[in-house]
Design an enzyme around this catalytic site. Sequence first.
Site, mmCIF file in Angstrom:
data_model
loop_
_atom_site.group_PDB
_atom_site.id
_atom_site.type_symbol
_atom_site.label_atom_id
_atom_site.label_comp_id
_atom_site.label_asym_id
_atom_site.label_seq_id
_atom_site.Cartn_x
_atom_site.Cartn_y
_atom_site.Cartn_z
ATOM 1 C CG PHE A 312 0.700 1.510 8.727
ATOM 2 C CD1 PHE A 312 0.987 0.262 8.212
ATOM 3 C CD2 PHE A 312 -0.596 1.776 9.140
ATOM 4 C CE1 PHE A 312 0.006 -0.715 8.112
ATOM 5 C CE2 PHE A 312 -1.581 0.810 9.041
ATOM 6 C CZ PHE A 312 -1.282 -0.431 8.533
ATOM 7 C CG ASP A 313 8.532 3.626 9.028
ATOM 8 O OD1 ASP A 313 8.697 4.847 9.164
ATOM 9 O OD2 ASP A 313 9.277 2.901 8.346
ATOM 10 C CE LYS A 314 7.445 8.464 3.286
ATOM 11 N NZ LYS A 314 8.146 7.831 2.129
ATOM 12 C CB THR A 315 10.705 4.790 4.516
ATOM 13 O OG1 THR A 315 10.441 6.170 4.333
ATOM 14 C CG2 THR A 315 11.791 4.339 3.559
ATOM 15 C CB THR A 317 5.998 0.021 6.505
ATOM 16 O OG1 THR A 317 7.117 -0.153 7.379
ATOM 17 C CG2 THR A 317 4.818 -0.750 7.072
#
Length: 634
Positions: A312-315, A317
């Site tokens: 997962f990308d954080k920002t 998502t």
Amino acid sequence: MHTLERFLEWGGTKKDVTCLVISGLALIVSILDRFPLPFDAAWIAIILCGIPILLEAFIGLVTAFDIKADVLVSIALIASIGIGEAFAAGEIAFIMQLGALLEDLTVAKARAGIEKLVHLTPQTARRIIGGTEQVIPAEDVHVGDFLRVLPGETIPVDGEILSGETSINQAVMTGESLPVDKHAGDSVSSGTVNQFGSFDMKATKVGEDSSIQRMIRLVQSADAGKAKIVGIADRWATWIVVIALSTAALTWLITGQIIRAVTILVVFCPCALVLATPTAIMAAIGNATKHSFLVREGDALERLATVSNIAFDKTGTLTYGKPEVTAIQNDSNELSDEDLFFYVASVESHSEHPLGKAIVASFRDSQHRGLAAVEHFQLLPGRGVKGFVHGKEVLAGNLEMMAEEAIPVCSADLAKVTPYLNQGCTVIYLAVNRILVGFVALADTLREDSKETIHAVKETGVTPVLLTGDHENAAKHIAEQLQISDVHAGCLPEDKLKWIDIYQKEQKYVCMIGDGINDAPALKKAYVGIAMGGVGSDIAVDAADIVLVNDDIKELPHLLRLAKRMMITIKCNLTFSMTLNFIAIILAMTGILNPVVGALVHNAGSVLVIVHSSLLLKWGKRRKRYGDSQLAQL
């Protein structure tokens, strides 16, 4: 050969659909036999659907000695025609072309993401020569040139700031949700955006060496190692051809009846086998569409069923991708929390800085009063803002601003700030009438359904991984909240590629889900790429295999379960079709089946495969009634 290939490609999907419709009607006319025609109507299907199969088999054999299902079908067609069974030949050709069309419909269109990424490349630059400013094409910038960048402009090349202070939006390169303050001596990357405050810089990397051009090369090259799944019928085709020919030849030699041999070739045609995969994929794609997933690559769900890790990308998502006020620390005995928020929001209302706008937006969302007028407003780039609100001098900024304004910040104040910094927050210190009265903490906030989604992903047997360009504190704080143990922070696009490559070399198939331009190379490199379509960039969407249209990530576990269920359906279809074929072969060898009946039998098998696959369209509806845990057992 090139002429034949161009002939087969002429007309595209519209031609294929038209030929199938006409062929289907012709077969109905042939079997009803109620229309007086000078020839068997099945010949129309043989010509429209059979000739392309014969040509493709011929091209494959001549150019690469590629023995696929087309070869066996061609042999069966010719043999059926040879003994006068035109309907059997036409029916075989029709079903095989129907299977090929379904496969074609699951293949995604060519991506346009690289072209969109190229459009992000700055076209011009402001070069400073002898104190004068010249606007030149960006490609004419050389290493060592002095450039000026104004507010709102995209930085044309990589370089180092010589003078001036500003805030840079680096989302293109790192995906960070918060802008980064820059001053003399700091490096800046091409493609990133200068938010406010002009500055002068020295070019250090230009042309193909710049960050944005390196990003383009990464996107172009990342897809090279992604294996494409070949149709199962084609994988087995060589053995099927050998077995079919051997069985037919032995039956002819032993019984002396060529009609039995032809019947064997007819029932051995892998029609149901060819339909087994594309029909299940089409039905699963239809199901995924109802759950807001747009599947852009035909084999994406087939690959998704085997992934072991989801990165997962954080920002944008797992989080909303925009800063919000998460805490207000009030150390004043005279001001209430609401008054403190009112003062800082009022003075920030004149600021163009993203953090100032976030404070104002949070105030308006939570408070029911307007902002005050600000007098003698000053913006201090790289430091903060100050002004007079209701006669009181209000300062809001970082520690450097407090030091320059001679406002004391004691160790006790810093101790209160430390926990928020460890959580990855950005802190704005507040002073009223030259006295520190507290601070405001801002951070990117988790989506409401992120925790539930990560928990459900783990229940499917897939391990979540956090790959983010944000700094380590912010990444660890989010990971702790979501109980993700595998975390990699501070990742540039090439770093994300590296980590995905490491996982896949360890035989861990990785699915990447992200939204930013910086995620595009990783989305293409991953075994499966899923992009957030609503908040994501067009380039990330074009680089992905699957697009989540409404950004509702709680549907992700359903997609994982659907992919696994689709593979079970495909395996059931394959097992059934092969079993039916072998039973039909035995009946053909004993003379019980003739070519026409044999064609109808394996046609019925194809229909059953299609019906079984169509059950995937509504699969998962019981989730609301029984819950996720019961669904996982289905």
